[in-house]
Motif scaffolding. Structure first.
Motif, PDB file in Angstrom:
ATOM      1  N   ARG A 207       0.847  -1.187   0.000  1.00  0.00           N
ATOM      2  CA  ARG A 207       0.000   0.000   0.000  1.00  0.00           C
ATOM      3  C   ARG A 207       0.887   1.243   0.000  1.00  0.00           C
ATOM      4  NH1 ARG A 207      -4.253  -1.090   4.733  1.00  0.00           N
ATOM      5  NH2 ARG A 207      -2.329  -1.399   5.893  1.00  0.00           N
ATOM      6  N   ALA A 208       0.637   2.118  -0.958  1.00  0.00           N
ATOM      7  CA  ALA A 208       1.521   3.260  -1.196  1.00  0.00           C
ATOM      8  C   ALA A 208       1.202   4.453  -0.308  1.00  0.00           C
ATOM      9  CB  ALA A 208       1.430   3.674  -2.664  1.00  0.00           C
ATOM     10  N   TYR A 209       0.457   4.250   0.761  1.00  0.00           N
ATOM     11  CA  TYR A 209       0.067   5.376   1.610  1.00  0.00           C
ATOM     12  C   TYR A 209       0.371   5.106   3.079  1.00  0.00           C
ATOM     13  CZ  TYR A 209      -3.988   2.251   1.828  1.00  0.00           C
ATOM     14  OH  TYR A 209      -4.798   1.147   1.947  1.00  0.00           O
ATOM     15  N   THR A 210       1.326   4.230   3.356  1.00  0.00           N
ATOM     16  CA  THR A 210       1.609   3.857   4.742  1.00  0.00           C
ATOM     17  C   THR A 210       2.993   4.292   5.215  1.00  0.00           C
ATOM     18  OG1 THR A 210       2.376   1.675   4.014  1.00  0.00           O
ATOM     19  CG2 THR A 210       0.053   1.876   4.656  1.00  0.00           C
ATOM     20  N   ASP A 211       3.724   5.036   4.399  1.00  0.00           N
ATOM     21  CA  ASP A 211       5.036   5.547   4.801  1.00  0.00           C
ATOM     22  C   ASP A 211       5.184   6.934   4.193  1.00  0.00           C
ATOM     23  OD1 ASP A 211       7.617   6.026   5.572  1.00  0.00           O
ATOM     24  OD2 ASP A 211       8.467   4.209   4.697  1.00  0.00           O
ATOM     25  N   LEU A 212       4.688   7.933   4.905  1.00  0.00           N
ATOM     26  CA  LEU A 212       4.567   9.280   4.354  1.00  0.00           C
ATOM     27  C   LEU A 212       5.217  10.299   5.274  1.00  0.00           C
ATOM     28  CD1 LEU A 212       0.799   9.097   3.342  1.00  0.00           C
ATOM     29  CD2 LEU A 212       2.764   8.716   1.849  1.00  0.00           C
ATOM     30  N   ARG A 213       5.770  11.360   4.663  1.00  0.00           N
ATOM     31  CA  ARG A 213       6.423  12.414   5.433  1.00  0.00           C
ATOM     32  C   ARG A 213       6.113  13.776   4.840  1.00  0.00           C
ATOM     33  NH1 ARG A 213      12.211  10.202   4.751  1.00  0.00           N
ATOM     34  NH2 ARG A 213      12.589  12.406   4.338  1.00  0.00           N
ATOM     35  N   VAL A 214       5.995  14.746   5.716  1.00  0.00           N
ATOM     36  CA  VAL A 214       5.976  16.153   5.328  1.00  0.00           C
ATOM     37  C   VAL A 214       7.158  16.773   6.051  1.00  0.00           C
ATOM     38  CG1 VAL A 214       4.708  18.313   5.418  1.00  0.00           C
ATOM     39  CG2 VAL A 214       3.475  16.173   5.050  1.00  0.00           C
ATOM     40  N   ASP A 215       8.210  17.128   5.321  1.00  0.00           N
ATOM     41  CA  ASP A 215       9.492  17.446   5.950  1.00  0.00           C
ATOM     42  C   ASP A 215       9.669  18.899   6.361  1.00  0.00           C
ATOM     43  OD1 ASP A 215      10.488  14.893   6.003  1.00  0.00           O
ATOM     44  OD2 ASP A 215      11.487  15.040   4.065  1.00  0.00           O
ATOM     45  N   ALA A 216       8.971  19.840   5.731  1.00  0.00           N
ATOM     46  CA  ALA A 216       9.150  21.249   6.084  1.00  0.00           C
ATOM     47  C   ALA A 216       7.913  22.032   5.666  1.00  0.00           C
ATOM     48  CB  ALA A 216      10.391  21.826   5.416  1.00  0.00           C
ATOM     49  N   THR A 217       7.143  22.496   6.646  1.00  0.00           N
ATOM     50  CA  THR A 217       5.900  23.207   6.374  1.00  0.00           C
ATOM     51  C   THR A 217       5.482  23.968   7.623  1.00  0.00           C
ATOM     52  OG1 THR A 217       3.571  22.941   5.764  1.00  0.00           O
ATOM     53  CG2 THR A 217       4.557  21.185   7.057  1.00  0.00           C
ATOM     54  N   GLU A 218       4.577  24.904   7.463  1.00  0.00           N
ATOM     55  CA  GLU A 218       4.010  25.597   8.617  1.00  0.00           C
ATOM     56  C   GLU A 218       2.680  24.980   9.038  1.00  0.00           C
ATOM     57  OE1 GLU A 218       3.826  29.776   7.944  1.00  0.00           O
ATOM     58  OE2 GLU A 218       6.008  30.015   7.820  1.00  0.00           O
ATOM     59  N   THR A 219       2.178  24.027   8.259  1.00  0.00           N
ATOM     60  CA  THR A 219       0.906  23.361   8.568  1.00  0.00           C
ATOM     61  C   THR A 219       1.089  21.847   8.454  1.00  0.00           C
ATOM     62  OG1 THR A 219       0.258  23.656   6.244  1.00  0.00           O
ATOM     63  CG2 THR A 219      -0.518  25.303   7.837  1.00  0.00           C
ATOM     64  N   PRO A 220       1.814  21.228   9.386  1.00  0.00           N
ATOM     65  CA  PRO A 220       2.210  19.825   9.225  1.00  0.00           C
ATOM     66  C   PRO A 220       1.055  18.835   9.223  1.00  0.00           C
ATOM     67  CG  PRO A 220       2.710  20.592  11.442  1.00  0.00           C
ATOM     68  CD  PRO A 220       2.316  21.802  10.652  1.00  0.00           C
ATOM     69  N   ILE A 221       0.068  19.026  10.086  1.00  0.00           N
ATOM     70  CA  ILE A 221      -1.013  18.049  10.170  1.00  0.00           C
ATOM     71  C   ILE A 221      -1.906  18.126   8.941  1.00  0.00           C
ATOM     72  CG2 ILE A 221      -2.874  17.139  11.578  1.00  0.00           C
ATOM     73  CD1 ILE A 221      -0.055  17.068  12.843  1.00  0.00           C
ATOM     74  N   ALA A 222      -2.272  19.337   8.541  1.00  0.00           N
ATOM     75  CA  ALA A 222      -3.101  19.494   7.348  1.00  0.00           C
ATOM     76  C   ALA A 222      -2.384  18.946   6.119  1.00  0.00           C
ATOM     77  CB  ALA A 222      -3.454  20.967   7.144  1.00  0.00           C
ATOM     78  N   THR A 227      -1.557  14.783   2.056  1.00  0.00           N
ATOM     79  CA  THR A 227      -0.652  13.833   1.409  1.00  0.00           C
ATOM     80  C   THR A 227      -1.205  12.421   1.500  1.00  0.00           C
ATOM     81  OG1 THR A 227       1.266  15.218   1.914  1.00  0.00           O
ATOM     82  CG2 THR A 227       1.697  12.899   1.436  1.00  0.00           C
ATOM     83  N   TYR A 228      -1.710  12.058   2.666  1.00  0.00           N
ATOM     84  CA  TYR A 228      -2.293  10.730   2.860  1.00  0.00           C
ATOM     85  C   TYR A 228      -3.492  10.511   1.938  1.00  0.00           C
ATOM     86  CZ  TYR A 228      -5.327   7.242   5.031  1.00  0.00           C
ATOM     87  OH  TYR A 228      -6.162   6.184   5.248  1.00  0.00           O
ATOM     88  N   GLU A 229      -4.399  11.479   1.900  1.00  0.00           N
ATOM     89  CA  GLU A 229      -5.595  11.324   1.079  1.00  0.00           C
ATOM     90  C   GLU A 229      -5.244  11.249  -0.403  1.00  0.00           C
ATOM     91  OE1 GLU A 229      -8.138  14.523   2.236  1.00  0.00           O
ATOM     92  OE2 GLU A 229      -8.689  13.589   4.148  1.00  0.00           O
ATOM     93  N   LEU A 230      -4.261  12.049  -0.833  1.00  0.00           N
ATOM     94  CA  LEU A 230      -3.839  11.997  -2.230  1.00  0.00           C
ATOM     95  C   LEU A 230      -3.162  10.668  -2.546  1.00  0.00           C
ATOM     96  CD1 LEU A 230      -3.744  13.667  -4.834  1.00  0.00           C
ATOM     97  CD2 LEU A 230      -1.507  14.526  -4.110  1.00  0.00           C
ATOM     98  N   ALA A 231      -2.374  10.157  -1.598  1.00  0.00           N
ATOM     99  CA  ALA A 231      -1.716   8.867  -1.801  1.00  0.00           C
ATOM    100  C   ALA A 231      -2.734   7.735  -1.882  1.00  0.00           C
ATOM    101  CB  ALA A 231      -0.722   8.602  -0.674  1.00  0.00           C
ATOM    102  N   VAL A 232      -3.775   7.786  -1.046  1.00  0.00           N
ATOM    103  CA  VAL A 232      -4.848   6.790  -1.106  1.00  0.00           C
ATOM    104  C   VAL A 232      -5.526   6.827  -2.474  1.00  0.00           C
ATOM    105  CG1 VAL A 232      -7.137   6.203  -0.208  1.00  0.00           C
ATOM    106  CG2 VAL A 232      -5.288   6.720   1.371  1.00  0.00           C
ATOM    107  N   GLU A 233      -5.828   8.036  -2.935  1.00  0.00           N
ATOM    108  CA  GLU A 233      -6.490   8.189  -4.238  1.00  0.00           C
ATOM    109  C   GLU A 233      -5.603   7.667  -5.365  1.00  0.00           C
ATOM    110  OE1 GLU A 233      -8.026  11.830  -7.141  1.00  0.00           O
ATOM    111  OE2 GLU A 233      -7.744  12.179  -4.991  1.00  0.00           O
ATOM    112  N   GLY A 234      -4.318   8.018  -5.316  1.00  0.00           N
ATOM    113  CA  GLY A 234      -3.407   7.560  -6.361  1.00  0.00           C
ATOM    114  C   GLY A 234      -3.241   6.053  -6.365  1.00  0.00           C
ATOM    115  N   HIS A 235      -3.175   5.460  -5.169  1.00  0.00           N
ATOM    116  CA  HIS A 235      -3.043   4.007  -5.075  1.00  0.00           C
ATOM    117  C   HIS A 235      -4.289   3.315  -5.625  1.00  0.00           C
ATOM    118  CE1 HIS A 235      -1.450   0.248  -3.520  1.00  0.00           C
ATOM    119  NE2 HIS A 235      -2.609   0.008  -2.941  1.00  0.00           N
ATOM    120  N   ALA A 236      -5.460   3.858  -5.305  1.00  0.00           N
ATOM    121  CA  ALA A 236      -6.708   3.281  -5.805  1.00  0.00           C
ATOM    122  C   ALA A 236      -6.759   3.345  -7.330  1.00  0.00           C
ATOM    123  CB  ALA A 236      -7.899   4.013  -5.200  1.00  0.00           C
TER     124      ALA A 236
END
Length: 266
Positions: A207-222, A227-236
């Motif tokens: 599954r291409a959505y189980t190892d994800l990182r956001v390395d530099a941002t002011e809004t890390p959780i969002a 990123t997770y939702e886009l990865a889920v969509e892309g994997h599907a």
């Protein structure tokens, strides 16, 4: 017995936390925090793979670590969990061992937080969306949010137990801690977040959505959620295309086989 999935998720007011903190393998997951020592994470996962219980593995590492009083180290395996915070960690610091909760074995730890309420919020959010165990646990299901469907053909609630997909639950838990105050260093605007889930079930495709990182941002959780939702969509999408190609190939093979048989019969 191996667990179905092992996971770590983390966020901080520094860049690149995903390269330092979370470690997961087939037999367990470990996080090293505060004054980070990545060897504790790497060796912790190795010790679990060698058959040590998580408590024995992480205590052995701490006993050999001269900087243990500045560390936070916690982890889980199929049978238990372990949480440690050294006395020299920066306040507010602390942890939570959720081994006796309905969510099964999980841990939460943090340092430089606004207060204990951050840890409590993370634990509460994780348990709220966790699998339900028995009638006494059903009260939490009404508050479960609509979650992003898994991308490999599974339903949103694959086990029929009221649980959101594990990566989704982890992102929600981080969001709850962030909302409760999170990291108190507000002067540090560059932040990061990471999500690691080690799936021990056999699958035709990872599954291409189980190892994800956001390395530099002011809004890390969002950003991690997006990123997770886009990865889920892309994997599907990728799995749907693969299935279409596979079915087309099977039909073509069937046509060639029938044609070959007809030619032989003539």
């Amino acid at each position: 017995m191996r667990p179905r999935a092992l996971h770590r998720r983390v966020t901080t007011r520094l860049a690149g936390v995903g390269t330092l903190c979370p470690f997961a393998g087939e037999h367990g997951a470990v996080a090293t925090q505060s004054l980070v020592n990545i060897e504790l994470g790497r060796k912790g996962v190795e010790y679990l793979a060698d058959g040590l219980a998580v408590e024995d593995a992480l205590e052995a590492l701490l006993n050999a670590d001269d900087g243990a009083e500045n560390r936070q180290l916690h982890g889980v395996d199929a049978d238990g969990s372990f949480v440690f915070s050294g006395e020299e960690c920066k306040p507010w610091f602390g942890g939570h061992d959720g081994s006796d909760a309905v969510a099964g074995h999980y841990t939460v730890a943090g340092n430089l937080l606004t207060g204990e309420e951050v840890i409590e919020a993370v634990a509460d959010a994780y348990e709220e969306h966790a699998p339900q165990r028995g009638a006494e646990s059903q009260a939490g299901t009404e508050g479960a949010r609509e979650s992003v469907p898994p991308a490999d053909g599974e339903p949103t609630d694959p086990d029929g137990d009221g649980a959101a997909p594990l990566p989704d639950r982890l992102v929600e838990a981080l969001a709850a801690g962030h909302k409760a105050g999170g990291d108190k260093r507000e002067e540090l605007t560059v932040q990061s977040a990471a999500l690691v889930v080690e799936d021990t079930e056999e699958r035709a495709f990872g599954r291409a959505y189980t190892d994800l990182r956001v390395d530099a941002t002011e809004t890390p959780i969002a950003d991690l959620r997006a990123t997770y939702e886009l990865a889920v969509e892309g994997h599907a999408d990728a799995m749907a295309k693969y299935e279409a190609w596979r079915m087309k190939g099977e039909r073509a093979t069937g046509v060639r086989t029938r044609k070959h048989r007809n030619e032989r019969s003539e």
